[in-house]
Design an enzyme around this catalytic site. Structure first.
Site, PDB file in Angstrom:
ATOM      1  N   GLY A 239       5.075  -4.739  13.947  1.00 11.49           N
ATOM      2  CA  GLY A 239       5.065  -6.109  13.456  1.00 11.49           C
ATOM      3  C   GLY A 239       4.673  -7.177  14.444  1.00 11.49           C
ATOM      4  O   GLY A 239       4.424  -8.324  14.058  1.00 11.49           O
ATOM      5  N   PRO A 274       4.426   0.037  16.867  1.00  6.42           N
ATOM      6  CA  PRO A 274       3.385  -0.984  16.903  1.00  6.42           C
ATOM      7  C   PRO A 274       2.029  -0.454  16.431  1.00  6.42           C
ATOM      8  O   PRO A 274       1.661   0.681  16.736  1.00  6.42           O
ATOM      9  CB  PRO A 274       3.316  -1.370  18.388  1.00  6.42           C
ATOM     10  CG  PRO A 274       3.791  -0.163  19.123  1.00  6.42           C
ATOM     11  CD  PRO A 274       4.784   0.524  18.225  1.00  6.42           C
ATOM     12  N   GLY A 275       1.329  -1.256  15.696  1.00  3.70           N
ATOM     13  CA  GLY A 275      -0.031  -0.908  15.273  1.00  3.70           C
ATOM     14  C   GLY A 275      -0.993  -1.949  15.798  1.00  3.70           C
ATOM     15  O   GLY A 275      -1.757  -1.739  16.735  1.00  3.70           O
ATOM     16  N   ARG A 276      -0.879  -3.148  15.221  1.00  2.36           N
ATOM     17  CA  ARG A 276      -1.823  -4.229  15.541  1.00  2.36           C
ATOM     18  C   ARG A 276      -1.797  -4.601  17.020  1.00  2.36           C
ATOM     19  O   ARG A 276      -2.851  -4.858  17.606  1.00  2.36           O
ATOM     20  CB  ARG A 276      -1.462  -5.455  14.687  1.00  2.36           C
ATOM     21  CG  ARG A 276      -2.539  -6.509  14.650  1.00  2.36           C
ATOM     22  CD  ARG A 276      -2.053  -7.784  13.953  1.00  2.36           C
ATOM     23  NE  ARG A 276      -1.327  -7.548  12.744  1.00  2.36           N
ATOM     24  CZ  ARG A 276      -1.826  -7.695  11.509  1.00  2.36           C
ATOM     25  NH1 ARG A 276      -3.065  -8.084  11.349  1.00  2.36           N
ATOM     26  NH2 ARG A 276      -1.059  -7.469  10.460  1.00  2.36           N
ATOM     27  N   CYS A 343     -21.406  -8.331  -4.346  1.00  2.00           N
ATOM     28  CA  CYS A 343     -21.451  -9.259  -5.472  1.00  2.00           C
ATOM     29  C   CYS A 343     -20.076  -9.808  -5.833  1.00  2.00           C
ATOM     30  O   CYS A 343     -19.521  -9.484  -6.893  1.00  2.00           O
ATOM     31  CB  CYS A 343     -22.094  -8.564  -6.659  1.00  2.00           C
ATOM     32  SG  CYS A 343     -23.686  -7.895  -6.218  1.00  2.00           S
TER      33      CYS A 343
HETATM   34  N1  LLP Z   1       5.809   0.410  10.580  1.00  2.00           N
HETATM   35  C1  LLP Z   1       5.756   0.230   9.255  1.00  2.00           C
HETATM   36  C2  LLP Z   1       6.775   0.857   8.417  1.00  2.00           C
HETATM   37  C3  LLP Z   1       4.729  -0.550   8.702  1.00  2.00           C
HETATM   38  O1  LLP Z   1       4.683  -0.734   7.390  1.00  2.00           O
HETATM   39  C4  LLP Z   1       3.760  -1.154   9.536  1.00  2.00           C
HETATM   40  C5  LLP Z   1       2.664  -1.951   8.987  1.00  2.00           C
HETATM   41  C6  LLP Z   1       3.850  -0.914  10.922  1.00  2.00           C
HETATM   42  C7  LLP Z   1       4.895  -0.154  11.409  1.00  2.00           C
HETATM   43  C8  LLP Z   1       2.867  -1.481  11.901  1.00  2.00           C
HETATM   44  O2  LLP Z   1       2.926  -2.857  11.920  1.00  2.00           O
HETATM   45  P1  LLP Z   1       2.048  -3.701  12.979  1.00  2.00           P
HETATM   46  O3  LLP Z   1       2.625  -3.453  14.354  1.00  2.00           O
HETATM   47  O4  LLP Z   1       0.668  -3.244  12.881  1.00  2.00           O
HETATM   48  O5  LLP Z   1       2.221  -5.096  12.534  1.00  2.00           O
HETATM   49  N2  LLP Z   1      -3.299  -4.813   6.361  1.00  2.00           N
HETATM   50  C9  LLP Z   1      -2.484  -5.871   6.900  1.00  2.00           C
HETATM   51  C10 LLP Z   1      -1.308  -5.347   7.697  1.00  2.00           C
HETATM   52  C11 LLP Z   1      -0.413  -4.395   6.932  1.00  2.00           C
HETATM   53  C12 LLP Z   1       0.740  -3.873   7.745  1.00  2.00           C
HETATM   54  C13 LLP Z   1       1.419  -2.760   7.043  1.00  2.00           C
HETATM   55  N3  LLP Z   1       2.513  -2.159   7.733  1.00  2.00           N
HETATM   56  C14 LLP Z   1      -3.370  -6.805   7.708  1.00  2.00           C
HETATM   57  O6  LLP Z   1      -4.576  -6.582   7.766  1.00  2.00           O
HETATM   58  O7  LLP Z   1      -2.899  -7.785   8.249  1.00  2.00           O
END
Ligand code: LLP
Length: 414
Positions: A239, A274-276, A343
């Site tokens: 997040g 973490p992802g983003r 489109c």
């Molecule tokens: N853990 C869980 C259970 C999650 O649902 C998510 C992201 C993460 C970890 C990783 O979160 P991050 O560190 O990346 O914030 N498509 C959207 C974002 C969707 C996030 C979904 N869940 C966008 O483009 O902003």
């Protein structure tokens, strides 16, 4: 957090290679990832944690095998949400014992496979899911390690589509009912309780929602302890936001420090997903200007990337910075809507951007390493872009551009 896409004398480089050279070699639209940036972002997270804590990179952010294998080599764990993501992590050489399996609709097959390979933990989001996992584990003669994903009812203060920790969201189990559900889990013979899980949303730019959620989680840990249920790990989800425009999210170090202070001398292992914050700034999308078209109201730069390649602006109204690859252009500066050829009027990469461009020039959309290629589609029968991982002065094609033959594969005429 910084990245390795920088201008030298007005020309954009990906690590040590001019982006223009990569665009000529691999074509456009093109996703470029930086190995040095991914490595740095992973390390920034691990540096603020103890040895026994774990970073489980959230595969959904960018699931390219090149990216996953790089993180696996660094020792990363993985947060997965499907059987498909599990197979990706295994194919990339990830350690199953460092996988947490999230997601609210795991199938019996997904559970069987994850038990067979030995994942670290299943994050459970409902009673039916818990009962199904118990049944699958008993049938396989195994014990399934579980966490309950609790929904702490905390406002993450982010876009409503990526906020997950509010009562009205579909995610997790209401924290006020979690005590009873842990008791039920404790009675099921196929399950072994190992943790608590909580993820309240994505692209968070403040500390307070994380800490509010943690306080509620710690209260639950205490009451479970009194009831004789010991919790070994706290999974605080992902997040943490990144800078797309002028956001100033806390650093992983600030977040970890604040969490550790709140934890005091509690013994639990910490897990983050973490992802983003790992992948976001480690990628860019390169696109070529096809046509410049001006109407009475607007100037449109029609580019070869479109909403099928990059849906974030269309879906969330997300702002993503767009700049010229070559900033030494003699073209006059004008205000452009940068649009694709799909489109749909929602097909835009950015609106009202000041750019100096001519047809044939290259543009770059920044912070496109997370939730970008992974969300691409074949809408309008457009093949998905190539993905290239840059490492110093070397580049590796980590996903080939899709051809029309790829798109037609598996379909049948009558
Ligand atoms: N853990 C869980 C259970 C999650 O649902 C998510 C992201 C993460 C970890 C990783 O979160 P991050 O560190 O990346 O914030 N498509 C959207 C974002 C969707 C996030 C979904 N869940 C966008 O483009 O902003």
């Amino acid at each position: 957090m910084s990245n390795h896409f920088e201008y030298r004398d007005g020309l954009l480089y990906a690590e040590d290679i001019p982006v223009e050279e990569l665009a000529n070699q691999y074509g456009t639209p093109l996703y470029l990832y930086s190995r040095a940036t991914l490595t740095r972002h992973y390390r920034v997270w691990t540096e603020c944690l103890s040895e026994e804590d774990m970073i489980c990179y959230s595969v959904k952010a960018n699931s390219n095998l090149g990216v996953l294998s790089l993180l696996a080599k660094l020792g990363s764990g993985f947060d997965i949400v499907s059987g498909g993501e599990l197979e990706r992590v295994l194919a990339a050489g990830g350690d199953p014992a460092r996988i947490v399996f999230s997601g609210l609709g795991k199938t019996a097959e997904d559970m069987q496979r994850a038990l067979e390979v030995g994942v670290h933990c299943f994050n459970i989001e409902s009673i039916p899911e818990m009962e199904l996992l118990n049944q699958v584990a008993l049938e396989q003669g195994q014990l399934a390690p579980v966490s309950i994903r609790v929904n702490p009812d905390v406002d993450a203060k982010t876009h409503p589509y990526i906020s997950t920790g509010l009562k009205e969201n579909k995610f997790g189990i209401d924290i006020s009912q979690a005590g009873d559900i842990y008791q039920r889990a404790a009675d099921l013979e196929g399950l072994s309780i190992v943790g608590i899980d909580c993820h309240i949303g994505s692209q968070l730019t403040e500390l307070s929602p994380f800490l509010d959620a943690l306080d509620r989680v710690l209260d639950l840990v205490d009451s479970l302890g009194e009831a004789g249920i010991q919790i070994e790990h706290l999974d605080l989800g992902g997040g943490l936001g990144v800078t797309y425009e002028s956001e100033t999210p806390p650093s992983p170090a600030e977040l970890c420090a604040a969490i550790k202070t709140r934890m005091g001398d509690r013994p639990q292992q910490l897990i983050f997903e973490p992802g983003r914050s790992i992948a976001g700034n480690a990628g860019i999308l390169v696109t070529e200007v096809q046509i410049l078209k001006s109407t009475e109201a607007k100037n449109f730069a029609v580019v070869d990337a479109a909403m099928n390649d990059m849906i974030r602006p269309s879906l969330y109204g997300a702002y993503m910075n767009i700049t010229e690859v070559n900033q030494n252009s003699n073209s006059p500066e004008k205000v452009w809507d940068v649009v694709g050829t799909v489109c749909e009027s929602a097909d835009f990469l950015g609106k009202d951007r000041k750019l100096k461009i001519a047809e044939g020039d290259l543009l770059v959309q920044h912070t496109a390493g997370a939730y970008s290629f992974v969300m691409s589609s074949n809408y309008n029968t457009r093949g998905r872009a190539a993905e290239v991982l840059v490492d110093g002065n070397q580049s590796h094609l980590v996903r080939e551009r899709e051809t029309v033959a790829d798109l037609l594969r598996g379909e049948h005429v009558l």
